[in-house]
Design an enzyme around this catalytic site. Structure first.
Site, PDB file in Angstrom:
ATOM      1  N   ARG A 190      40.708  42.753  37.087  1.00  0.00           N
ATOM      2  CA  ARG A 190      41.063  41.338  37.212  1.00  0.00           C
ATOM      3  C   ARG A 190      40.963  40.622  35.862  1.00  0.00           C
ATOM      4  O   ARG A 190      41.818  39.803  35.532  1.00  0.00           O
ATOM      5  CB  ARG A 190      40.173  40.649  38.250  1.00  0.00           C
ATOM      6  N   ARG A 217      48.802  31.338  38.427  1.00  0.00           N
ATOM      7  CA  ARG A 217      48.440  32.522  37.652  1.00  0.00           C
ATOM      8  C   ARG A 217      49.615  33.084  36.859  1.00  0.00           C
ATOM      9  O   ARG A 217      49.439  34.027  36.109  1.00  0.00           O
ATOM     10  CB  ARG A 217      47.889  33.609  38.573  1.00  0.00           C
ATOM     11  N   ARG A 248      26.730  37.639  39.918  1.00  0.00           N
ATOM     12  CA  ARG A 248      27.361  37.147  41.147  1.00  0.00           C
ATOM     13  C   ARG A 248      27.531  38.274  42.157  1.00  0.00           C
ATOM     14  O   ARG A 248      27.308  38.093  43.348  1.00  0.00           O
ATOM     15  CB  ARG A 248      28.709  36.504  40.807  1.00  0.00           C
ATOM     16  N   LYS A 274      34.809  28.492  37.336  1.00  0.00           N
ATOM     17  CA  LYS A 274      35.746  27.595  38.019  1.00  0.00           C
ATOM     18  C   LYS A 274      35.172  27.086  39.342  1.00  0.00           C
ATOM     19  O   LYS A 274      35.282  25.902  39.639  1.00  0.00           O
ATOM     20  CB  LYS A 274      37.084  28.299  38.267  1.00  0.00           C
ATOM     21  N   ARG A 330      30.864  39.804  47.587  1.00  0.00           N
ATOM     22  CA  ARG A 330      32.330  39.750  47.538  1.00  0.00           C
ATOM     23  C   ARG A 330      32.878  41.108  47.125  1.00  0.00           C
ATOM     24  O   ARG A 330      32.486  41.669  46.110  1.00  0.00           O
ATOM     25  CB  ARG A 330      32.792  38.688  46.532  1.00  0.00           C
TER      26      ARG A 330
END
Length: 190
Positions: free
Chosen positions: A145, A89, A128, A14, A134
């Site tokens: 998640r 969401r 990532r 995204k 992160r």
């Protein structure tokens, strides 16, 4: 005004595709994740609350998310359109978003659902995680998640399918090929 929801699980691409869509269509980017990370880094009251949810791999409650998104929309009142990244969401959030946009005499034009399987998501997030730093890319949190996405968030898609606005795009492949498919869907919805 052109309004797009970019929909997909964590690691679907995204963020990558949002950047390309923003450049092509001159949209304001509203990423709940980016907004949350900004509040967390500034240690605002909201940031402290949000950090607790994210650190535990949970979705931030609707009332918190909707409130910050409304403020972000109002702060960008002159925009020619928005790309919603990571929102809505829940079906409730989708209904609230539709209501907010109706008061602005606009609507969601297209919901692009990036279709990526769970194994590919895990690979992408691992890559990532090694480069982003992160906190929400921790392996255990990511699994939570992804699980939350497939248990809860995926139910938003039928809401938009019923409105004839949802288009599934294969999210595995070359970035430019995926982008071309997304643009075709967006252009047909304008």
């Amino acid at each position: 005004m052109l309004n797009i929801v970019l929909f997909g699980p964590p690691g679907a691409g995204k963020g990558t595709q949002s950047e390309k869509l923003i450049a092509k269509y001159k949209l304001a980017h509203l990423s709940t994740g980016d907004i949350f990370r900004d509040h967390i880094s500034r240690k605002t009251e909201l940031g402290v609350k949000v950090k607790e949810y994210i650190d535990n791999g949970l979705l931030v409650p609707d009332e918190v998310t909707v409130g910050i998104l409304k403020a972000a929309i109002e702060a960008n009142a002159g925009a020619t359109g928005f790309i919603f990244d990571g929102f809505p969401r829940t079906v409730h959030q989708a209904e609230v978003l539709d209501g907010m946009l109706t008061t602005l005499n606009t609507k969601i034009h297209s919901v692009i659902a990036l279709d990526v399987n769970e194994d590919e998501l895990k690979k992408r997030i691992e890559i990532r995680r090694q480069t982003s730093g992160r906190a929400d890319d921790d392996a255990e949190k990511v699994l939570k998640r992804i699980d939350e996405y497939f248990q809860k968030t995926i139910h938003v898609l039928p809401y938009y399918e019923a409105q004839g606005k949802a288009v599934k795009v294969q999210g595995i492949g070359e970035i430019e090929t995926i982008f071309t498919a997304i643009c075709k869907a967006v252009d047909s919805a304008k």
